[in-house]
Design a protein around this motif. Structure first.
Motif, PDB file in Angstrom:
ATOM      1  N   ILE A  14      14.434  29.385  -8.525  1.00 17.89           N
ATOM      2  CA  ILE A  14      14.046  28.010  -8.184  1.00 17.89           C
ATOM      3  C   ILE A  14      12.553  27.917  -7.928  1.00 17.89           C
ATOM      4  O   ILE A  14      11.881  26.976  -8.385  1.00 17.89           O
ATOM      5  N   LEU A  15      11.995  28.894  -7.233  1.00 11.10           N
ATOM      6  CA  LEU A  15      10.559  28.861  -6.945  1.00 11.10           C
ATOM      7  C   LEU A  15       9.742  29.016  -8.223  1.00 11.10           C
ATOM      8  O   LEU A  15       8.636  28.461  -8.335  1.00 11.10           O
ATOM      9  N   SER A  16      10.260  29.751  -9.189  1.00  9.20           N
ATOM     10  CA  SER A  16       9.584  29.886 -10.469  1.00  9.20           C
ATOM     11  C   SER A  16       9.460  28.527 -11.154  1.00  9.20           C
ATOM     12  O   SER A  16       8.411  28.188 -11.724  1.00  9.20           O
ATOM     13  N   LEU A  17      10.521  27.729 -11.084  1.00 12.30           N
ATOM     14  CA  LEU A  17      10.489  26.380 -11.640  1.00 12.30           C
ATOM     15  C   LEU A  17       9.496  25.503 -10.885  1.00 12.30           C
ATOM     16  O   LEU A  17       8.725  24.745 -11.487  1.00 12.30           O
ATOM     17  N   GLU A  18       9.516  25.629  -9.575  1.00 12.79           N
ATOM     18  CA  GLU A  18       8.652  24.784  -8.741  1.00 12.79           C
ATOM     19  C   GLU A  18       7.174  25.086  -8.991  1.00 12.79           C
ATOM     20  O   GLU A  18       6.330  24.187  -8.937  1.00 12.79           O
ATOM     21  N   GLU A  19       6.874  26.317  -9.261  1.00 11.52           N
ATOM     22  CA  GLU A  19       5.486  26.698  -9.513  1.00 11.52           C
ATOM     23  C   GLU A  19       4.984  26.172 -10.854  1.00 11.52           C
ATOM     24  O   GLU A  19       3.809  25.837 -10.998  1.00 11.52           O
ATOM     25  N   LYS A  20       5.882  26.064 -11.839  1.00  9.72           N
ATOM     26  CA  LYS A  20       5.469  25.698 -13.199  1.00  9.72           C
ATOM     27  C   LYS A  20       5.288  24.203 -13.413  1.00  9.72           C
ATOM     28  O   LYS A  20       4.557  23.793 -14.316  1.00  9.72           O
ATOM     29  N   PHE A  21       5.959  23.384 -12.612  1.00  8.12           N
ATOM     30  CA  PHE A  21       5.976  21.959 -12.896  1.00  8.12           C
ATOM     31  C   PHE A  21       5.485  21.135 -11.690  1.00  8.12           C
ATOM     32  O   PHE A  21       5.624  21.560 -10.537  1.00  8.12           O
ATOM     33  N   PRO A  22       4.944  19.931 -11.945  1.00  9.33           N
ATOM     34  CA  PRO A  22       4.413  19.078 -10.866  1.00  9.33           C
ATOM     35  C   PRO A  22       5.528  18.338 -10.134  1.00  9.33           C
ATOM     36  O   PRO A  22       5.571  17.100 -10.097  1.00  9.33           O
ATOM     37  N   VAL A  23       6.433  19.086  -9.542  1.00 11.69           N
ATOM     38  CA  VAL A  23       7.651  18.515  -8.961  1.00 11.69           C
ATOM     39  C   VAL A  23       7.364  17.548  -7.824  1.00 11.69           C
ATOM     40  O   VAL A  23       8.130  16.608  -7.582  1.00 11.69           O
ATOM     41  N   ASN A  24       6.263  17.766  -7.105  1.00 10.09           N
ATOM     42  CA  ASN A  24       5.918  16.899  -5.986  1.00 10.09           C
ATOM     43  C   ASN A  24       5.461  15.514  -6.434  1.00 10.09           C
ATOM     44  O   ASN A  24       5.354  14.592  -5.617  1.00 10.09           O
ATOM     45  N   GLU A  25       5.206  15.360  -7.738  1.00  7.37           N
ATOM     46  CA  GLU A  25       4.739  14.078  -8.266  1.00  7.37           C
ATOM     47  C   GLU A  25       5.836  13.315  -8.998  1.00  7.37           C
ATOM     48  O   GLU A  25       5.605  12.192  -9.463  1.00  7.37           O
ATOM     49  N   TRP A  26       7.012  13.891  -9.109  1.00  5.81           N
ATOM     50  CA  TRP A  26       8.084  13.252  -9.865  1.00  5.81           C
ATOM     51  C   TRP A  26       8.673  12.086  -9.068  1.00  5.81           C
ATOM     52  O   TRP A  26       9.215  12.284  -7.966  1.00  5.81           O
ATOM     53  N   LEU A  27       8.559  10.895  -9.646  1.00 13.02           N
ATOM     54  CA  LEU A  27       9.042   9.676  -8.996  1.00 13.02           C
ATOM     55  C   LEU A  27       9.822   8.823  -9.987  1.00 13.02           C
ATOM     56  O   LEU A  27       9.448   8.701 -11.152  1.00 13.02           O
ATOM     57  N   VAL A  28      10.915   8.231  -9.509  1.00 12.14           N
ATOM     58  CA  VAL A  28      11.653   7.229 -10.269  1.00 12.14           C
ATOM     59  C   VAL A  28      11.805   6.017  -9.356  1.00 12.14           C
ATOM     60  O   VAL A  28      12.418   6.119  -8.289  1.00 12.14           O
ATOM     61  N   GLN A  29      11.201   4.914  -9.758  1.00 10.72           N
ATOM     62  CA  GLN A  29      11.216   3.705  -8.928  1.00 10.72           C
ATOM     63  C   GLN A  29      10.754   3.995  -7.503  1.00 10.72           C
ATOM     64  O   GLN A  29      11.297   3.483  -6.522  1.00 10.72           O
ATOM     65  N   GLY A  30       9.745   4.860  -7.374  1.00  5.81           N
ATOM     66  CA  GLY A  30       9.173   5.154  -6.065  1.00  5.81           C
ATOM     67  C   GLY A  30       9.923   6.182  -5.244  1.00  5.81           C
ATOM     68  O   GLY A  30       9.536   6.486  -4.112  1.00  5.81           O
ATOM     69  N   ILE A  31      10.999   6.737  -5.784  1.00  2.00           N
ATOM     70  CA  ILE A  31      11.810   7.718  -5.043  1.00  2.00           C
ATOM     71  C   ILE A  31      11.508   9.124  -5.548  1.00  2.00           C
ATOM     72  O   ILE A  31      11.550   9.390  -6.747  1.00  2.00           O
ATOM     73  N   HIS A  32      11.204  10.031  -4.616  1.00  2.00           N
ATOM     74  CA  HIS A  32      10.961  11.430  -4.963  1.00  2.00           C
ATOM     75  C   HIS A  32      12.285  12.083  -5.358  1.00  2.00           C
ATOM     76  O   HIS A  32      13.215  12.147  -4.545  1.00  2.00           O
TER      77      HIS A  32
END
Length: 493
Positions: A14-32
């Motif tokens: 899971i941490l490998s995925l988190e490091e590779k992608f901008p997960v903290n910026e993923w929003l749908v209709q303002g929801i993380h």
């Protein structure tokens, strides 16, 4: 429960995925959406169960149940729901705290079902008139402080029915910020995760956010009427209704709290190692975490310290402290061992453990998990077949308070139950007998209060008996600790 691998390996994936992608910026209709997605992946890797299949089956069953009769009844059902909602909201009063909880958090005490986390602080600090118990799932008739109980599922059902009167069923596809999400889905395929089966594709996420957003007005209306200072959850994830309640409280600036209800160790991916978090935290996670003990607090603090708003607080385990204070002293029976089990106990009940129980000079209290999946008959048959029936006592988690059971015993044994922490608080030593337990509670291992013994070792039986005797002799006395007041300022700092 079938485990895909060691929890440490799951964490690394899971941490490998988190490091590779901008997960903290993923929003749908303002929801993380990353906390939602991350936890789904974590639970899937833990259990290897396609959990969406049950949901799909339920959906199909609902469709089959609909027909002409339901269409005829619908106007009357809508009218009834409208009246119920009007009456419900008219009765809401101002409360300082809203506690979200379930029947699985309750235990029988003095003839009443007592929420073993919330009600301890409510009774201790006289908060009976200052709280609502937002009860989802099953509702017990004889609960402690019944005037505070809100039948959340029932009232939400009326609200959901009334949604049919509205015409805004269009799934809005604008305001979607999912940079490199397609690449993320491809990466999941490389580790044998099917995003479609787990319902975490873009299309499913849009539907999920639409569903959550449709529920938010209910909680907005409730919060406006109740005016709570704090909204508290016993586990913030897993149910869409609770996500809606959590997100709405965060949007309204109400203090949102996760009240620890089990182990929050450095391999529990709902609580640990959040590498990328927005400066103000995710709006799909609480802003405050009330922890039982210092290791749990430090674990969350290791990532929350990098945010401006997320706080980790040492709150204590109120029911342990409540029970110790109420009972005044501990009565220990040196001939009892407490074995806390997982949801599918027979999957982990090895022949090595059977041999230990059979040859033991102790009687064993076998405590079922609150979400136990094994029938009592099936479990009794297993014990009798292996000639350990007379050495054991099966215990229902709902009928006997955990502190009462621990106080009767001189040793705790488990694969990886969170009871490790509670036993430690009461001075009862624990022997872990599963690799997952070793991973989860590595920070607690000291060979005095918590020790590990591999069941595959040669002479496991002899080594267990020697270790048990050693731990029992050296056990430390229990100390009563004051029960924290949830309204104190420190609870948010």
């Amino acid at each position: 429960m079938k485990h895909v691998s060691q929890q440490e390996e799951i964490k690394i994936s899971i941490l490998s995925l988190e490091e590779k992608f901008p997960v903290n910026e993923w929003l749908v209709q303002g929801i993380h959406i990353w906390p939602y997605v991350r936890i789904i992946i974590y639970i899937h890797l833990l259990t290897l169960e396609k959990q969406n299949e049950k949901a799909a089956s339920l959906s199909k069953a609902i469709c089959r149940g609909s027909g002409l009769l339901r269409k005829i009844k619908l106007p009357f059902l809508l009218l009834k729901a409208l009246v119920n909602q009007s009456i419900f909201f008219s009765k809401i009063k101002n409360k300082k705290i809203l506690f979200f909880g379930s029947h699985i958090h309750r235990v029988q005490q003095d003839g009443l079902y007592f929420n073993r986390f919330y009600d301890a602080v409510v009774e201790e600090h006289g908060l009976e008139d200052d709280v609502y118990m937002m009860e989802y799932q099953r509702i017990y008739k004889n609960t402690y402080n019944p005037k505070a109980v809100i039948k959340l599922t029932e009232n939400l059902s009326d609200y959901k029915l009334l949604l049919k009167l509205k015409w805004n069923f269009k799934l809005y596809t604008e305001k979607i910020q999912l940079e490199r999400y397609d690449a993320f889905i491809s990466e999941l395929k490389n580790i044998n995760i099917n995003a479609n089966e787990l319902r975490i594709t873009k299309e499913y996420l849009i539907k999920w956010v639409h569903k959550v957003n449709s529920l938010k007005p209910f909680f907005k209306s409730f919060y406006k009427k109740a005016q709570p200072q704090k909204v508290v959850f016993l586990g913030y994830y897993g149910l869409d209704d609770l996500y809606a309640a959590l997100i709405m409280a965060n949007e309204m600036g109400i203090s949102t709290v996760d009240f620890q209800h089990g182990p929050q160790t450095n391999v529990h991916m709902a609580y640990t190692h959040w590498l990328k978090v927005p400066a103000n935290g995710f709006n799909t996670m609480p802003k405050v975490f009330w922890n039982w003990d210092k290791p749990s607090k430090i674990n969350i603090e290791s990532w929350s310290i990098n945010t401006r708003t997320v706080k980790s607080v040492l709150f204590g385990q109120p029911y342990i402290n409540y029970w110790l204070k109420k009972s005044r002293y501990i009565r220990t029976d040196e001939r009892l061992v407490f074995y806390s089990m997982q949801t599918s106990p027979l999957d982990l009940f090895t022949m090595a453990l059977v041999d230990v129980i059979r040859d033991s000079n102790y009687k064993w209290v076998l405590r079922m998990h609150p979400r136990n999946k094994t029938t009592l008959v099936e479990f009794e048959t297993f014990l009798k077949k292996n000639n350990i029936w007379d050495k054991t006592e099966i215990q229902d988690a709902f009928l006997t308070p955990l502190p009462e059971t621990l106080s009767r015993c001189s040793l705790h044994v488990t694969n990886y139950s969170g009871c490790v922490i509670e036993a430690r608080m009461m001075g009862i030593p624990t022997i872990l007998i599963h690799q997952i337990g070793l991973e989860m509670f590595r920070d607690y291992l000291d060979n005095e209060t918590v020790a590990y013994l591999d069941q595959s070792e040669l002479n496991f039986l002899i080594k267990f008996q020697m270790l048990a005797d050693e731990l029992i002799v050296s056990r430390k006395p229990t100390q009563t600790i004051e029960i924290a007041n949830p309204l104190d300022k420190y609870s948010n700092v």
